[in-house]
Write a protein that holds these residues in place. Structure first.
Motif, PDB file in Angstrom:
ATOM      1  N   SER A  89     118.339 -32.402  25.058  1.00  0.00           N
ATOM      2  CA  SER A  89     118.579 -33.944  24.940  1.00  0.00           C
ATOM      3  C   SER A  89     117.926 -34.773  25.860  1.00  0.00           C
ATOM      4  O   SER A  89     117.200 -35.678  25.397  1.00  0.00           O
ATOM      5  CB  SER A  89     120.207 -34.264  25.061  1.00  0.00           C
ATOM      6  N   LEU A  90     117.735 -34.431  27.111  1.00  0.00           N
ATOM      7  CA  LEU A  90     116.863 -34.927  28.166  1.00  0.00           C
ATOM      8  C   LEU A  90     115.564 -35.031  27.797  1.00  0.00           C
ATOM      9  O   LEU A  90     114.772 -35.691  27.904  1.00  0.00           O
ATOM     10  CB  LEU A  90     117.252 -34.378  29.434  1.00  0.00           C
ATOM     11  N   LEU A 186     114.626 -33.324  36.853  1.00  0.00           N
ATOM     12  CA  LEU A 186     113.295 -34.055  36.720  1.00  0.00           C
ATOM     13  C   LEU A 186     113.112 -34.731  35.322  1.00  0.00           C
ATOM     14  O   LEU A 186     112.535 -36.105  35.654  1.00  0.00           O
ATOM     15  CB  LEU A 186     112.258 -32.921  36.594  1.00  0.00           C
ATOM     16  N   LEU A 187     113.786 -34.186  34.179  1.00  0.00           N
ATOM     17  CA  LEU A 187     113.640 -35.112  33.126  1.00  0.00           C
ATOM     18  C   LEU A 187     114.579 -36.427  33.222  1.00  0.00           C
ATOM     19  O   LEU A 187     114.142 -37.456  32.992  1.00  0.00           O
ATOM     20  CB  LEU A 187     114.520 -34.094  31.955  1.00  0.00           C
ATOM     21  N   SER A 188     115.464 -36.303  33.837  1.00  0.00           N
ATOM     22  CA  SER A 188     116.369 -37.593  34.114  1.00  0.00           C
ATOM     23  C   SER A 188     115.778 -38.706  35.032  1.00  0.00           C
ATOM     24  O   SER A 188     115.536 -39.958  34.724  1.00  0.00           O
ATOM     25  CB  SER A 188     117.849 -37.324  34.617  1.00  0.00           C
ATOM     26  N   LEU A 189     115.090 -38.052  35.811  1.00  0.00           N
ATOM     27  CA  LEU A 189     114.238 -38.996  37.067  1.00  0.00           C
ATOM     28  C   LEU A 189     113.118 -39.436  36.290  1.00  0.00           C
ATOM     29  O   LEU A 189     112.863 -40.866  36.288  1.00  0.00           O
ATOM     30  CB  LEU A 189     113.834 -38.123  38.066  1.00  0.00           C
ATOM     31  N   VAL A 207     121.280 -40.292  33.148  1.00  0.00           N
ATOM     32  CA  VAL A 207     122.058 -39.920  34.369  1.00  0.00           C
ATOM     33  C   VAL A 207     123.420 -39.284  34.173  1.00  0.00           C
ATOM     34  O   VAL A 207     123.733 -38.204  34.586  1.00  0.00           O
ATOM     35  CB  VAL A 207     122.317 -41.164  35.222  1.00  0.00           C
ATOM     36  N   THR A 208     124.150 -39.711  33.167  1.00  0.00           N
ATOM     37  CA  THR A 208     125.249 -38.931  32.592  1.00  0.00           C
ATOM     38  C   THR A 208     125.160 -37.697  32.261  1.00  0.00           C
ATOM     39  O   THR A 208     125.746 -36.425  32.386  1.00  0.00           O
ATOM     40  CB  THR A 208     126.000 -39.806  31.688  1.00  0.00           C
ATOM     41  N   ASN A 210     122.561 -35.783  33.225  1.00  0.00           N
ATOM     42  CA  ASN A 210     122.201 -34.967  34.337  1.00  0.00           C
ATOM     43  C   ASN A 210     123.449 -34.388  34.979  1.00  0.00           C
ATOM     44  O   ASN A 210     123.522 -33.226  35.408  1.00  0.00           O
ATOM     45  CB  ASN A 210     121.231 -35.819  35.234  1.00  0.00           C
ATOM     46  N   VAL A 211     124.392 -35.359  35.136  1.00  0.00           N
ATOM     47  CA  VAL A 211     125.680 -34.875  35.800  1.00  0.00           C
ATOM     48  C   VAL A 211     126.443 -33.953  34.868  1.00  0.00           C
ATOM     49  O   VAL A 211     127.094 -32.867  35.438  1.00  0.00           O
ATOM     50  CB  VAL A 211     126.486 -35.960  36.040  1.00  0.00           C
ATOM     51  N   LEU A 212     126.562 -33.983  33.550  1.00  0.00           N
ATOM     52  CA  LEU A 212     127.383 -33.082  32.955  1.00  0.00           C
ATOM     53  C   LEU A 212     126.576 -31.660  33.000  1.00  0.00           C
ATOM     54  O   LEU A 212     127.151 -30.837  33.078  1.00  0.00           O
ATOM     55  CB  LEU A 212     127.157 -33.783  31.307  1.00  0.00           C
ATOM     56  N   GLY A 213     125.160 -31.792  32.817  1.00  0.00           N
ATOM     57  CA  GLY A 213     124.521 -30.713  32.998  1.00  0.00           C
ATOM     58  C   GLY A 213     124.728 -29.732  34.067  1.00  0.00           C
ATOM     59  O   GLY A 213     125.159 -28.345  34.214  1.00  0.00           O
ATOM     60  N   THR A 214     124.937 -30.257  35.569  1.00  0.00           N
ATOM     61  CA  THR A 214     124.997 -29.814  36.801  1.00  0.00           C
ATOM     62  C   THR A 214     126.616 -29.021  36.667  1.00  0.00           C
ATOM     63  O   THR A 214     126.744 -28.142  37.200  1.00  0.00           O
ATOM     64  CB  THR A 214     124.968 -30.516  37.871  1.00  0.00           C
ATOM     65  N   PHE A 215     127.511 -29.878  35.994  1.00  0.00           N
ATOM     66  CA  PHE A 215     128.913 -29.759  35.902  1.00  0.00           C
ATOM     67  C   PHE A 215     128.969 -28.261  35.007  1.00  0.00           C
ATOM     68  O   PHE A 215     129.545 -27.316  35.486  1.00  0.00           O
ATOM     69  CB  PHE A 215     129.717 -30.674  35.260  1.00  0.00           C
ATOM     70  N   PHE A 216     128.273 -28.436  33.933  1.00  0.00           N
ATOM     71  CA  PHE A 216     128.322 -27.234  32.940  1.00  0.00           C
ATOM     72  C   PHE A 216     127.810 -25.749  33.716  1.00  0.00           C
ATOM     73  O   PHE A 216     128.149 -24.897  33.510  1.00  0.00           O
ATOM     74  CB  PHE A 216     127.508 -27.234  31.597  1.00  0.00           C
TER      75      PHE A 216
END
Length: 300
Positions: A89-90, A186-189, A207-208, A210-216
């Motif tokens: 998605s990013l 990097l994609l989010s930035l 950004v959301t 990105n946060v979800l990805g790291t949580f997963f």
């Protein structure tokens, strides 16, 4: 004087009377930066195979203590698949951001330089230290690569499948630092830095994700939380350092070997938004409106 903007009646494209920030006739720099990026990914794929061999050889199968694992749900396997959906998605948002910019070649070269260097750092960190598996449910098995041909064969397999879990790549030992976190960060930035300033929803969504990805990733138990933290720090610092070099008008950098090739044609010109295709028409019209809004903002 601001560049003259001409709107074509058939497509609504925004065209400039001045040249873009990167000379479209000189694609050698574009190819050089792109080659650097894919070469770095290949080196990283090779080090993933080496790390997998190392962790099987030393039998480092006792997980270290991780506070984040104690307070998050387990999504073994599923978490990585969800993270890769977030990454795709990013990637879609980043590609759209590239396409609507008139300086798309320059921006791609910048992203390739930053991402390539980050994944080279990841390759080095994987090679230097072998970290135990993050969870006992993770199975690290397979025949060790013993010959150069076997190393090359497995490296090519990882490389062609993008190192993605959904493509069947199951590698152990590539923990410090997280490649998935590096990619989505990097994609989010990139999306937040180069998308139009009034695209607040798009930036917030990036950004959301990105946060979800790291949580997963944490829930998947495929990485320690420190792997994710280090990846975030490395990506943010690398991204900001590159753009600090750009703002300082530097002509070279030892940290980014291909920096001069990307920035050789950089000039302080106004950025235009431009959709490169005839369809869909509404996107071409949107880029024209963005250009008008940008001009009005600068005049005010």
């Amino acid at each position: 004087m601001a560049p003259r903007v001409v709107q074509t009646p058939s497509t609504g494209f925004a065209q400039s009377s001045k040249e873009p920030m990167m000379d479209p006739n000189n694609y050698s720099n574009f190819l050089f930066c792109t080659s650097y990026f894919f070469l770095c990914l290949f080196v990283c794929s090779f080090m993933m195979v080496v790390a997998h061999n190392n962790i099987i050889s030393v039998q480092a199968h006792t997980p270290l203590n991780d506070i984040a694992h104690q307070f998050t749900p387990q999504l073994l396997g599923t978490g990585m698949e969800l993270c890769e959906v977030v990454a795709l998605s990013l990637l879609f948002l980043a590609v759209c951001t590239l396409l609507i910019r008139s300086d798309r070649l320059l921006l791609w070269c910048r992203l390739a330089n930053i991402a390539g260097t980050v994944f080279l750092l990841r390759a080095a960190s994987m090679f230097l230290t072998t970290i135990p598996i993050p969870h006992t449910a993770i199975e690290c098995k397979g025949i060790l690569a013993t010959t150069p041909f076997e190393y090359l064969q497995r490296t090519v397999d990882v490389y062609l499948h993008g190192g993605l879990y959904i493509n069947g790549v199951k590698i152990c030992g590539d923990y410090m630092f997280s490649g998935h976190t590096s990619g989505i960060t990097l994609l989010s930035l990139f999306v937040c830095h180069y998308s139009p300033e009034n695209f607040v929803v798009v930036r917030t969504f990036a950004v959301t994700l990105n946060v979800l990805g790291t949580f997963f990733i944490i829930c998947a138990r495929e990485h320690y939380s420190v792997d994710i933290l280090i990846a975030l720090v490395v990506c943010v610092l690398s991204f900001n350092y590159y753009h600090a070099l750009v703002d300082a008008r530097r002509t070279s950098s030892w940290f980014y070997p291909t920096y001069p090739y990307a920035e050789e044609f950089r000039e302080p010109k106004n950025v235009l938004f431009q959709w490169p295709f005839a369809r869909p028409l509404y996107i071409a019209q949107l880029t024209s409106k963005l250009n008008l809004s940008l001009r009005e903002t600068k005049l005010n």
